[in-house]
Design a protein around this motif. Structure first.
Motif, PDB file in Angstrom:
ATOM      1  N   LEU A  93       0.849  -1.203   0.000  1.00 15.72           N
ATOM      2  CA  LEU A  93       0.000   0.000   0.000  1.00 15.72           C
ATOM      3  C   LEU A  93       0.886   1.255   0.000  1.00 15.72           C
ATOM      4  O   LEU A  93       0.558   2.265  -0.631  1.00 15.72           O
ATOM      5  CB  LEU A  93      -0.920  -0.025   1.230  1.00 15.72           C
ATOM      6  CG  LEU A  93      -1.991   1.053   1.329  1.00 15.72           C
ATOM      7  CD1 LEU A  93      -2.889   1.090   0.098  1.00 15.72           C
ATOM      8  CD2 LEU A  93      -2.861   0.849   2.582  1.00 15.72           C
ATOM      9  N   ALA A  94       2.022   1.171   0.687  1.00 23.24           N
ATOM     10  CA  ALA A  94       2.969   2.302   0.688  1.00 23.24           C
ATOM     11  C   ALA A  94       3.462   2.556  -0.733  1.00 23.24           C
ATOM     12  O   ALA A  94       3.538   3.707  -1.185  1.00 23.24           O
ATOM     13  CB  ALA A  94       4.153   1.993   1.604  1.00 23.24           C
ATOM     14  N   ASN A 437      12.435  -2.958  -3.188  1.00 22.26           N
ATOM     15  CA  ASN A 437      11.886  -1.618  -3.404  1.00 22.26           C
ATOM     16  C   ASN A 437      10.527  -1.691  -4.108  1.00 22.26           C
ATOM     17  O   ASN A 437       9.577  -1.004  -3.724  1.00 22.26           O
ATOM     18  CB  ASN A 437      12.899  -0.799  -4.221  1.00 22.26           C
ATOM     19  CG  ASN A 437      12.352   0.545  -4.589  1.00 22.26           C
ATOM     20  OD1 ASN A 437      11.943   0.768  -5.727  1.00 22.26           O
ATOM     21  ND2 ASN A 437      12.300   1.438  -3.622  1.00 22.26           N
ATOM     22  N   LYS A 438      10.432  -2.553  -5.106  1.00 23.14           N
ATOM     23  CA  LYS A 438       9.154  -2.667  -5.839  1.00 23.14           C
ATOM     24  C   LYS A 438       8.045  -3.190  -4.935  1.00 23.14           C
ATOM     25  O   LYS A 438       6.873  -2.912  -5.147  1.00 23.14           O
ATOM     26  CB  LYS A 438       9.313  -3.577  -7.057  1.00 23.14           C
ATOM     27  CG  LYS A 438      10.095  -2.890  -8.161  1.00 23.14           C
ATOM     28  CD  LYS A 438       9.886  -3.550  -9.509  1.00 23.14           C
ATOM     29  CE  LYS A 438      10.696  -2.846 -10.568  1.00 23.14           C
ATOM     30  NZ  LYS A 438      12.069  -3.382 -10.716  1.00 23.14           N
ATOM     31  N   ARG A 439       8.424  -3.965  -3.912  1.00 20.07           N
ATOM     32  CA  ARG A 439       7.410  -4.462  -2.954  1.00 20.07           C
ATOM     33  C   ARG A 439       7.090  -3.411  -1.893  1.00 20.07           C
ATOM     34  O   ARG A 439       6.296  -3.644  -0.990  1.00 20.07           O
ATOM     35  CB  ARG A 439       7.931  -5.732  -2.268  1.00 20.07           C
ATOM     36  CG  ARG A 439       7.861  -6.968  -3.169  1.00 20.07           C
ATOM     37  CD  ARG A 439       8.625  -8.135  -2.568  1.00 20.07           C
ATOM     38  NE  ARG A 439       8.336  -8.330  -1.152  1.00 20.07           N
ATOM     39  CZ  ARG A 439       9.142  -8.925  -0.281  1.00 20.07           C
ATOM     40  NH1 ARG A 439      10.308  -9.390  -0.694  1.00 20.07           N
ATOM     41  NH2 ARG A 439       8.807  -9.049   0.979  1.00 20.07           N
ATOM     42  N   GLY A 440       7.790  -2.265  -1.963  1.00 18.01           N
ATOM     43  CA  GLY A 440       7.504  -1.167  -1.016  1.00 18.01           C
ATOM     44  C   GLY A 440       8.226  -1.318   0.303  1.00 18.01           C
ATOM     45  O   GLY A 440       7.971  -0.549   1.236  1.00 18.01           O
ATOM     46  N   GLY A 446      13.178   6.851  -0.143  1.00 22.03           N
ATOM     47  CA  GLY A 446      11.787   7.066  -0.518  1.00 22.03           C
ATOM     48  C   GLY A 446      11.525   6.408  -1.863  1.00 22.03           C
ATOM     49  O   GLY A 446      12.260   5.508  -2.286  1.00 22.03           O
ATOM     50  N   ASP A 447      10.472   6.859  -2.560  1.00 19.86           N
ATOM     51  CA  ASP A 447      10.172   6.295  -3.879  1.00 19.86           C
ATOM     52  C   ASP A 447       9.219   7.231  -4.616  1.00 19.86           C
ATOM     53  O   ASP A 447       8.643   8.136  -4.019  1.00 19.86           O
ATOM     54  CB  ASP A 447       9.538   4.894  -3.725  1.00 19.86           C
ATOM     55  CG  ASP A 447       9.748   4.039  -4.966  1.00 19.86           C
ATOM     56  OD1 ASP A 447      10.300   4.551  -5.962  1.00 19.86           O
ATOM     57  OD2 ASP A 447       9.368   2.858  -4.944  1.00 19.86           O
ATOM     58  N   GLY A 448       9.063   6.960  -5.915  1.00 22.07           N
ATOM     59  CA  GLY A 448       8.130   7.746  -6.724  1.00 22.07           C
ATOM     60  C   GLY A 448       8.698   9.117  -7.076  1.00 22.07           C
ATOM     61  O   GLY A 448       9.891   9.374  -6.892  1.00 22.07           O
ATOM     62  N   PRO A 449       7.837  10.012  -7.581  1.00 21.61           N
ATOM     63  CA  PRO A 449       8.324  11.324  -8.044  1.00 21.61           C
ATOM     64  C   PRO A 449       9.014  12.156  -6.963  1.00 21.61           C
ATOM     65  O   PRO A 449       9.735  13.094  -7.277  1.00 21.61           O
ATOM     66  CB  PRO A 449       7.051  12.020  -8.533  1.00 21.61           C
ATOM     67  CG  PRO A 449       6.134  10.900  -8.895  1.00 21.61           C
ATOM     68  CD  PRO A 449       6.414   9.800  -7.916  1.00 21.61           C
TER      69      PRO A 449
END
Ligand code: HEM
Length: 506
Positions: A93-94, A437-440, A446-449
């Motif tokens: 969910l993260a 990382n792909k599993r959060g 951090g991750d994403g933009p």
């Protein structure tokens, strides 16, 4: 007389009732939406550590809630002081929040920490503390100065700092013996490399007298200590954000702002006068931005954005990594042999080769996991969204509601990383970092933009210092140091990190 006493009593009761209702107004917020709730305390919300951080810590409070509800729920309703916040327990969910549904969670709580004091102008220019379109523009401007190509061209700066680090260790060993306080040593290195990369100057932190603290490093330390304690102070005011305006709270000190403004002006004048002409570094990027209309204040803001984490966060990762390696001799030997194999006859290595050393990468990732210098991310919901909470339950989040992604807890969860408290670089073998990382569940940057924009800079500094140290010294522990120093964002080694450096025979 009796009427006066009655009036006073009445006033006191009404005031208490007002405060009570103010503090508990939202406490049924999650119940009403059918979300499992971690019961809050009246004044302190779910995390007392925010307000009473002398005896408790926000990270450890989050740990308690995480341990109690994880594996049973994807998220749990909490209260950050009085405000409803969703604690994300399921890393998947993260990942959704940080990456796939980023446009619904674009802003961070830290963006509400600026703008209360018009004079606090430099922090407000950092993407870390910005929201909306301002964030996008500042991030784009910053990232342009930190591309892989620019770092490759600037790599000699890191190489030179690495050599100076070894020279400093040699002088320290000659003058004071083999045991060197390694927190200080690490910050000397990151101060040196950042001063050269950002401002094109020698900070003197490695070239000055052993143990001496020059103006650059002293100001940088005072500034980062104040900035991190500001993080704690601003979190406390979540209970009544109006206090920020009332007390004109600022994030950076006036003295440090003045120091770095003067430094940036001088550095620009020197460069324009021909010193360091043709160099590709962050200063040359700042000059290009100024030619396109940026002001000197924009340049200082950008410079400090890079310096804050390039000096402090990267330095913290470095001394934690050296401490772990000093405790794990087998891993240290394995890493040393990879490094020595990669160095050419003149002990040189290229930018690409350094970044392609697999075991070094594994050790850095494992150190980042254990340290997690930024232990949680608080995002603000910026567009209504429905989240799937599992077991046929959903929750509708409205703009303004916040969520917390507890990276520190994922990184220390035995269910995700068996024997999570142990330093085991092998868990990151064969590109496992990217899979985690792909599993959060691996989020050191951090991750994403909004992923850390200085990720490559931080890794480059840590890797370069480790390469130079391990190719020259055996690093041994002299005493155990407990974890426990709370910066408001993470938990660090608490006490002097005294490691023994023995010169290797070549
Ligand atoms: C090893 C060292 C570092 C670590 C562990 C680290 C970690 C992080 C993390 C976890 C975030 C994400 C926070 C969030 O999602 O709310 C972040 C964001 C950020 N980092 Fe780093 N960082 C490091 C080094 C650096 C360096 C060297 C720079 C500057 C060159 C930097 C600049 C930033 C900025 C500006 C942001 C905010 C990005 C945005 O919101 O768009 N960091 N960092």
């Amino acid at each position: 007389m009796l009427t006066a006493i009655a009036l006073v009593l009445c006033f006191v009761h009404v005031t208490f009732a007002g405060v009570y209702f103010y503090l508990t107004w939202y406490h049924r917020y999650w119940d009403k939406r059918g979300v499992v709730t971690a019961k809050p305390l009246t004044l302190l919300g779910t995390y007392p550590g925010i307000l009473v951080n002398k005896s408790r810590s926000l990270i450890l409070d989050v740990q308690e809630i995480y341990n109690k509800y994880k594996d049973k729920h994807r998220a749990v309703g909490t209260f950050i002081t009085r405000q409803p916040q969703l604690l994300i327990l399921d890393p998947a969910l993260a990942h959704e929040i940080l990456v796939d549904k980023f446009s619904h969670f674009r802003d961070t709580i830290t963006s509400s920490f600026t703008g209360h004091n018009a004079d606090d102008k430099f922090v407000a220019r950092s993407p870390f503390f910005s929201a909306g379109e301002d964030w996008k523009r500042r991030r784009t401007e910053n990232v342009g100065g930190l591309t892989p190509n620019r770092l490759k061209l600037a790599f000699t700066i890191w190489e030179q700092s690495g050599r100076k680090l070894v020279e400093y260790i040699e002088r320290a060993r000659r003058q004071k013996g083999d045991v060197i306080e390694t927190r200080d040593l690490s910050y000397r290195f990151t101060a040196d490399v950042m001063a050269d990369f950002i401002w094109g100057i020698d900070a003197g932190s490695l070239s000055g007298d052993v143990g001496e603290l020059g103006a650059f490093q002293k100001t940088s330390t005072d500034w980062t200590v104040f900035a991190f304690s500001s993080m704690i102070r601003f979190n406390k005011t979540l209970v009544a954000p109006i206090m920020r305006k009332l007390f004109k709270m600022r994030f950076f000190t006036k003295a440090s702002d003045e120091f770095f403004l003067r430094l940036t002006k001088d550095a620009i004048k020197l460069r324009q006068g021909g010193s360091g002409e043709g160099r590709t570094d962050y200063l040359s990027h700042l000059l290009q931005l100024q030619e396109r209309g940026n002001t000197i204040h924009d340049s200082v803001g950008h410079a400090l954005t890079v310096h804050l984490d390039g000096y402090e966060t990267s330095g913290a990762v470095l001394y934690h990594m050296l401490y772990s390696l000093s405790e794990h001799r087998e891993e240290q030997e394995k890493l040393r042999s990879e490094i020595l194999d990669a160095l050419d006859a003149n002990a040189n290595i290229s930018y690409e080769q350094l970044n392609a050393l697999p075991y070094l990468d594994q050790c850095v990732n494992e150190s980042l996991r254990l340290t997690t210098p930024i232990g949680f991310f608080m995002r603000i919901c910026t567009k209504p969204i429905q989240l799937d909470l599992g077991k046929d339950k959903t929750v509708d989040l409205e703009p303004g509601t916040t969520v917390m992604v507890p990276a520190f807890q994922y990184h220390h969860d035995d269910g995700i990383y068996p024997e999570a408290s142990e330093f085991k670089p092998d868990r990151f073998e064969n590109g496992a970092a990217s899979a985690f990382n792909k599993r959060g569940c691996f989020l050191p940057f951090g991750d994403g933009p909004r992923i850390c924009l200085g990720m490559r800079v931080g890794q480059l500094s840590v890797k370069t210092a480790i390469l130079h140290i391990l190719s020259n010294y055996l690093v041994e522990q002299t005493k155990k140091v407990p974890m426990g120093a709370d910066t408001g964002l993470g938990i660090f080694l608490n006490g002097d990190v005294e490691l023994k450096y023995t010169k290797l025979r070549k």
